[in-house]
Design an enzyme around this catalytic site. Structure first.
Site, PDB file in Angstrom:
ATOM      1  CB  SER A  78      -0.952  -0.109   1.364  1.00  0.00           C
ATOM      2  OG  SER A  78      -1.830   0.781   1.118  1.00  0.00           O
ATOM      3  CG  ASP A 322      -6.176  -3.341  -3.890  1.00  0.00           C
ATOM      4  OD1 ASP A 322      -7.005  -2.634  -3.312  1.00  0.00           O
ATOM      5  OD2 ASP A 322      -5.017  -3.149  -3.759  1.00  0.00           O
ATOM      6  CG  HIS A 347      -4.908  -3.245  -0.175  1.00  0.00           C
ATOM      7  ND1 HIS A 347      -4.590  -2.555  -1.023  1.00  0.00           N
ATOM      8  CD2 HIS A 347      -4.627  -2.510   1.036  1.00  0.00           C
ATOM      9  CE1 HIS A 347      -3.661  -1.558  -0.827  1.00  0.00           C
ATOM     10  NE2 HIS A 347      -3.729  -1.397   0.861  1.00  0.00           N
TER      11      HIS A 347
END
Length: 391
Positions: A78, A322, A347
């Site tokens: 991320s 995601d 994710h």
């Protein structure tokens, strides 16, 4: 035998990196406690400072361990994935490569459509169940219709089992939006949040109206459901005073919004002026977001032509379920800057802890491919090191 040895080498250096990250995290926590003491320290909460800190820590750790020739690979997910890729670009003499998982490095300004995140989330729901998708899409106007009736907010509070009285229909809609987005973002095995939620919505008895179906889905939600009641509060643009909030208010301005009717969400474009006002209210000081800073600092526009000229040894990994993949690198830039993805993953799944009972074959294949690429980097590094040492 050679591949097995390379795999062990990868695991060894991953362990070294983990120890480094744990050390940095401890230092960072101690620094964070002092950060909010006054406004002047907030300026150090930046990606540029984080990268510089990592570079210094890695250098010092290698020196203290007498391991100056040990290669280091950055691994992040991320925002951490964004840092990992930028670290390789900014400090190629410190690390030999980077694995950037679910890193939306293109989600700035108009490089990525602002509705990209919501569009992918909508696709997740639609691919799971067309009827679930349509029920959610119809629910927004139904919520407003009921809210406009006499004692409508009380009625909505009863339907959705709210712990406290609702202040507005928008409050409820924002809460539901968060649930759907988070469910899509983390729709990984073994939980499969979207499927779980849609099964509940679709499984309501025949004749159940739209809002009652949505309420059933809410109650079944693994993320926020299954409680005695729901604490429905209207979220601010910036949720709370934190380091990430500060960064999004200054340099990491990611313009997520819905500026099209082609999703299951209501029309709600990103408003920079409103966002700026919210940031200033949260931190109590003048905050001026810089939407164009990250693309200038790290690159973003014409990313392929830029990276293929000077970048190397970066893996951009994504799962197409995601929502953040909308702002990710999804195609190979060059032979050494590669994109590895899966259609099913959401994710950061590839860098999560392995689960022998629930990890599907496609996830194992993705991880194996990443390990093979990293093993090649290591082999190449040691070959060059041996040549240089011999000379």
């Amino acid at each position: 035998m050679q591949v097995k040895r390379q795999t062990y080498l990868v695991m060894f250096f991953m362990l070294i990196l983990l120890l480094i990250l744990l050390l940095v995290s401890k230092v960072y926590y101690c620094m964070l406690r002092e950060t909010y003491q006054n406004g002047s320290t907030l300026g150090y909460l930046s990606s540029e400072q984080a990268l510089a800190d990592y570079a210094q820590v890695i250098t010092d750790v290698k020196k203290n361990l007498s391991a100056l020739n040990s290669p280091v690979i950055a691994v992040g997910a991320s925002y951490g994935g964004m840092l990992a890729s930028w670290f390789r670009l900014k400090y190629p003499h410190i690390i030999i490569g980077a694995l950037a998982s679910s890193a939306p490095i293109l989600y700035f300004e108009d490089i990525t459509p602002q509705h990209g995140y919501h569009a992918v989330a909508s696709r997740d729901f639609r691919n799971t169940s067309e009827s679930c998708y349509n029920t959610i899409k119809q629910s927004w106007s139904e919520i407003d219709r009921v809210a406009a009736e006499t004692n409508g907010l009380v009625t909505l509070g009863n339907i959705f089992n709210a712990c406290t009285p609702l202040n507005s229909s928008q409050e409820l809609k924002d809460y539901l939006t968060i649930i759907y987005l988070v469910s899509a973002q983390y729709d990984n095995p073994p939980d499969y949040f979207v499927e779980n939620l849609c099964k509940a919505i679709d499984g309501a008895p025949q004749g159940t109206d739209v809002l009652a179906r949505i309420a059933v889905g809410l109650n079944a939600s693994i993320i926020f459901g299954q409680g005695s009641c729901h604490y429905i509060v209207e979220p601010e643009t910036v949720y709370r005073q934190s380091s990430w909030s500060w960064q999004t208010c200054t340099e990491m301005v990611i313009p997520r919004g819905v500026d099209t009717n082609e999703t299951m969400f209501e029309f709600s474009p990103f408003d920079l002026n409103k966002f700026t006002k919210a940031c200033q209210e949260v931190f109590g000081i003048t905050v001026i977001p810089r939407p164009g800073w990250a693309p200038v600092q790290y690159g973003g526009r014409n990313i392929k032509s830029a990276l293929e000229n000077f970048a190397s040894n970066i893996i951009f990994s994504n799962g197409f379920r995601d929502p953040w993949s909308a702002g990710g690198i999804l195609k190979d830039i060059s032979d050494t800057v590669v994109a590895i993805h899966t259609d099913q993953g959401a994710h950061c799944l590839d860098v999560l802890s392995p689960n022998a009972t629930s990890d599907p074959a496609w996830l194992l294949a993705q991880r194996d491919k990443e390990i093979q690429v990293i093993a090649f980097w290591l082999a190449e590094y040691y070959a060059k090191l041996a040549t240089n040492t011999a000379n």
